[in-house]
Design a protein around this motif. Structure first.
Motif, mmCIF file in Angstrom:
data_model
loop_
_atom_site.group_PDB
_atom_site.id
_atom_site.type_symbol
_atom_site.label_atom_id
_atom_site.label_comp_id
_atom_site.label_asym_id
_atom_site.label_seq_id
_atom_site.Cartn_x
_atom_site.Cartn_y
_atom_site.Cartn_z
ATOM 1 N N GLU A 281 0.835 -1.203 0.000
ATOM 2 C CA GLU A 281 0.000 0.000 0.000
ATOM 3 C C GLU A 281 0.869 1.252 0.000
ATOM 4 O O GLU A 281 0.475 2.289 -0.525
ATOM 5 C CB GLU A 281 -0.927 0.018 1.215
ATOM 6 C CG GLU A 281 -2.051 -0.986 1.162
ATOM 7 C CD GLU A 281 -1.570 -2.432 1.318
ATOM 8 O OE1 GLU A 281 -0.490 -2.632 1.950
ATOM 9 O OE2 GLU A 281 -2.235 -3.339 0.784
ATOM 10 N N ASP A 282 2.054 1.153 0.604
ATOM 11 C CA ASP A 282 3.005 2.260 0.495
ATOM 12 C C ASP A 282 4.333 1.681 0.010
ATOM 13 O O ASP A 282 5.236 1.396 0.781
ATOM 14 C CB ASP A 282 3.178 2.964 1.843
ATOM 15 C CG ASP A 282 4.005 4.235 1.684
ATOM 16 O OD1 ASP A 282 4.448 4.515 0.548
ATOM 17 O OD2 ASP A 282 4.206 4.935 2.694
ATOM 18 N N HIS A 283 4.408 1.516 -1.303
ATOM 19 C CA HIS A 283 5.516 0.827 -1.929
ATOM 20 C C HIS A 283 6.487 1.869 -2.490
ATOM 21 O O HIS A 283 6.310 2.361 -3.589
ATOM 22 C CB HIS A 283 4.973 -0.077 -3.049
ATOM 23 C CG HIS A 283 5.991 -0.977 -3.686
ATOM 24 N ND1 HIS A 283 6.706 -1.910 -2.997
ATOM 25 C CD2 HIS A 283 6.393 -1.083 -4.979
ATOM 26 C CE1 HIS A 283 7.516 -2.554 -3.830
ATOM 27 N NE2 HIS A 283 7.353 -2.067 -5.038
ATOM 28 N N ASP A 287 1.138 3.642 -4.024
ATOM 29 C CA ASP A 287 0.262 2.529 -3.666
ATOM 30 C C ASP A 287 0.360 1.490 -4.773
ATOM 31 O O ASP A 287 0.015 1.760 -5.915
ATOM 32 C CB ASP A 287 -1.180 3.035 -3.520
ATOM 33 C CG ASP A 287 -2.128 1.922 -3.065
ATOM 34 O OD1 ASP A 287 -1.800 0.731 -3.294
ATOM 35 O OD2 ASP A 287 -3.177 2.241 -2.492
ATOM 36 N N LYS B 64 0.704 11.029 -2.195
ATOM 37 C CA LYS B 64 2.124 10.868 -1.893
ATOM 38 C C LYS B 64 2.911 11.958 -2.613
ATOM 39 O O LYS B 64 2.579 12.334 -3.747
ATOM 40 C CB LYS B 64 2.584 9.475 -2.304
ATOM 41 C CG LYS B 64 1.691 8.395 -1.664
ATOM 42 C CD LYS B 64 2.361 7.068 -1.565
ATOM 43 C CE LYS B 64 1.391 5.958 -1.143
ATOM 44 N NZ LYS B 64 0.757 6.147 0.170
ATOM 45 N N ARG B 114 -5.171 2.143 -6.789
ATOM 46 C CA ARG B 114 -3.771 2.463 -6.492
ATOM 47 C C ARG B 114 -3.456 3.933 -6.760
ATOM 48 O O ARG B 114 -2.882 4.633 -5.935
ATOM 49 C CB ARG B 114 -2.856 1.664 -7.422
ATOM 50 C CG ARG B 114 -2.789 0.205 -7.140
ATOM 51 C CD ARG B 114 -1.968 -0.392 -8.231
ATOM 52 N NE ARG B 114 -1.384 -1.657 -7.831
ATOM 53 C CZ ARG B 114 -0.463 -2.294 -8.546
ATOM 54 N NH1 ARG B 114 -0.046 -1.760 -9.680
ATOM 55 N NH2 ARG B 114 0.032 -3.418 -8.121
ATOM 56 N N ASN B 115 -3.823 4.374 -7.978
ATOM 57 C CA ASN B 115 -3.335 5.678 -8.404
ATOM 58 C C ASN B 115 -4.056 6.825 -7.707
ATOM 59 O O ASN B 115 -3.441 7.867 -7.433
ATOM 60 C CB ASN B 115 -3.431 5.800 -9.925
ATOM 61 C CG ASN B 115 -2.461 4.854 -10.606
ATOM 62 O OD1 ASN B 115 -1.655 4.209 -9.930
ATOM 63 N ND2 ASN B 115 -2.531 4.763 -11.921
ATOM 64 N N ASN B 117 -5.095 6.694 -4.681
ATOM 65 C CA ASN B 117 -4.450 6.730 -3.371
ATOM 66 C C ASN B 117 -3.084 7.414 -3.456
ATOM 67 O O ASN B 117 -2.709 8.207 -2.597
ATOM 68 C CB ASN B 117 -4.324 5.300 -2.831
ATOM 69 C CG ASN B 117 -3.969 5.287 -1.361
ATOM 70 O OD1 ASN B 117 -4.222 6.271 -0.670
ATOM 71 N ND2 ASN B 117 -3.395 4.201 -0.896
ATOM 72 N N SER B 118 -2.324 7.120 -4.525
ATOM 73 C CA SER B 118 -1.000 7.734 -4.664
ATOM 74 C C SER B 118 -1.104 9.231 -4.922
ATOM 75 O O SER B 118 -0.322 10.017 -4.398
ATOM 76 C CB SER B 118 -0.233 7.081 -5.822
ATOM 77 O OG SER B 118 0.134 5.760 -5.482
#
Lengths: 383, 139
Positions: A281-283, A287, B64, B114-115, B117-118
């Motif tokens: 999840e935090d790679h 994510d 992130k 995924r994206n 969240n990123s």
């Protein structure tokens, strides 16, 4: 190749000279200089991806030594083992003379020179042998790949490095000896090794040298190389231990490869892979979470083929992870040390983009081999 | 005769690209997002190419730090290939260039999860996903 008749004719024209070094011996000497020079250059100065040439120089030295060994029995007088042994028996006399600066004259090698030749050849054999152990153990290449463990190769590399400094100092002593002896004899020994002729000092009886037997030498060398080639062939058939037959995994290629070069599983130990895959999840700042079944398949693959399953140089070295960043291959002490000399701009080049993009320079990264000679920096990047 | 065959080829090409753009699988994915958007907001009145473009190119916060926008990796031009931070190439997102975009529901779900969240630090809403797919389908 010199025949008896020609030697006698030349002797009659110039009675105070003698053909000390026959043509094969002279060619051998200078080819050996060249091969050792190439080996030193590629070992010390050239970038790592010249290892192939270093290896070639090593094999050339083996062939040259094999020839010289045969020629020590079938060559002309001064190239023969018996002559060298006889010469080295006068060591005490010679040394006494040298200390009084009135060393006795010898045609061919003087006793110190003869001993030095034995020592140099022994050193070259030790260097070639340790080099083959490194090649087999660390690189998993060459005739000993199937027999030698990584750790043995690693120890041999340390030995190889020490021996080469001994060789360098012996070469210096050899050259110094040639210069001193040339001075004392008032004749250039270097020119002697080029033309083959040396002056016979006044008062010394003209020797009657034994001729060479090129045909017998060729037969012996042919036999020797055939047997050696057969042994090498048999040895090369042995599969290297500690190199699993890694089946490519389509899920790994698709899922991991979507964002980065799919890392070879040998590049981290099991604990690191497990922790890494548990935290997708935090790679590394993104994510990269995966559905449970896909994740399980990938985890099984990395567990099975992690560094512990390999005896390769990359696996053995990357098994030591960074204490602070145990998941980051590019923070392992070995990675950092191996890439320290690189211009950091290499990693920003469009074809590389990231330190994690191993395959941008290591063309064989997919196999996990990371051979030195498989390195190719992208265009425009300098080491 | 030659002119006729050119015309036929042009029509065929149009039909093919129209078929690529209007893929039933993609329509189904969009319809599902539309249903979700409607149940989340009764005032929902369809997806918008303009909203999709604005969302795609915006610099977001909350995600992130290395990935503030969709275009960080996909690039400013949806018709051109993008590049991940680790150097892998990403096929263009524009459906006209990569016709099978947004036709696999699992892939769509995985990458939005995924994206988003990123980039945003949260899941995207159905309306946002539908807008983005609509925008990239128009490209």
């Amino acid at each position: 190749m010199i025949g008896t008749a020609r030697t006698l004719r030349e002797l009659s024209v110039s009675p105070r000279r003698v053909r000390v070094w026959d043509l094969p011996t002279r060619i051998f000497h200078w080819l050996l200089v060249l091969a050792v020079g190439v080996a030193l250059w590629t070992g010390f100065i050239a970038p790592e991806w010249w290892l192939g040439l270093h290896r070639g120089a090593g094999y050339a030295i083996v062939l040259l030594l094999a020839f010289r060994f045969v020629w020590a029995f079938y060559g002309s007088e001064y190239s023969r083992l018996t002559y060298f042994i006889r010469a080295s028996r006068h060591f005490g006399d010679y040394l006494r003379g040298l200390l009084l600066l009135r060393p006795p004259h010898y045609v061919g090698h003087n006793p110190v020179g003869a001993l030095m030749v034995f020592a140099l050849f022994a050193m070259l054999i030790a260097l070639v042998a340790s080099g083959l152990l490194v090649e087999g153990g660390e690189e998993k290449r060459g005739p000993l790949a199937g027999l030698v463990a990584y750790q043995t190769g690693f120890v041999a590399k340390g030995l190889h490095r020490i021996l080469v400094y001994l060789l360098l100092s012996m070469i210096l002593v050899h050259i110094a000896g040639v210069l001193v002896e040339s001075r004392l004899q008032r004749a250039s020994l270097v020119r002697g090794m080029i033309t083959g002729w040396m002056r016979v000092p006044e008062g010394m009886p003209m020797p009657s040298p034994r001729p060479a037997h090129p045909l017998r030498a060729a037969v012996a060398l042919g036999l020797f190389t055939s047997v050696a080639a057969g042994v090498l062939l048999v040895l090369s058939r042995i599969a290297p231990p500690g190199i699993p037959d890694l089946a490519p995994n389509a899920t790994v290629a698709a899922e991991c490869g979507a964002c980065h070069w799919p890392y070879h599983p040998s590049l981290l130990p099991r604990t690191s892979w497990a922790a890494l895959l548990a935290g997708l999840e935090d790679h590394f700042g993104e994510d990269a979470s995966l559905p449970a079944d896909t994740l399980a398949e990938i985890a099984t693959y990395y567990e099975r083929y992690a560094a512990e399953a390999w005896d390769s140089e990359a696996a053995r070295r990357f098994a030591t992870v960074s204490p602070n960043e145990p998941l980051r291959i590019t923070d392992t002490p070995y990675w950092v040390a191996k890439h320290a000399g690189l211009d950091p701009a290499v990693f920003d080049a469009p074809a590389v983009r990231s330190k994690s993009n191993c395959i941008a320079c290591h063309r064989d990264a997919d196999s996990g081999r990371f051979d030195d000679q498989a390195i190719a920096l992208p265009k425009g990047a300098s080491p | 005769m030659r002119r006729l065959s050119f015309a036929a080829a042009a029509i065929a090409a149009l039909l093919v690209s129209a078929a690529a753009l209007a893929d039933p699988a993609r329509d189904a994915i969009l319809a599902a997002f539309a249903d979700q958007a409607k149940s989340a907001d009764a005032a929902f009145a369809g997806f918008s190419t303009d909203r999709g473009r604005a969302f795609w190119t915006a610099t977001h916060s909350g995600g992130k730090p290395d990935t503030p926008s969709c275009t960080t990796c996909h690039g400013a031009d949806p018709k051109a290939a993008g590049q991940t931070r680790a150097g892998q190439s990403i096929a263009p997102m524009a459906v006209s260039v990569t016709p099978d975009r947004f036709t696999d529901p699992e892939k769509v779900a995985k990458w939005f999860l995924r994206n988003c969240n990123s980039v945003l630090g949260r899941e995207c809403t159905a309306a946002e996903k539908g807008d983005v797919i609509t925008y990239l389908s128009s490209q």
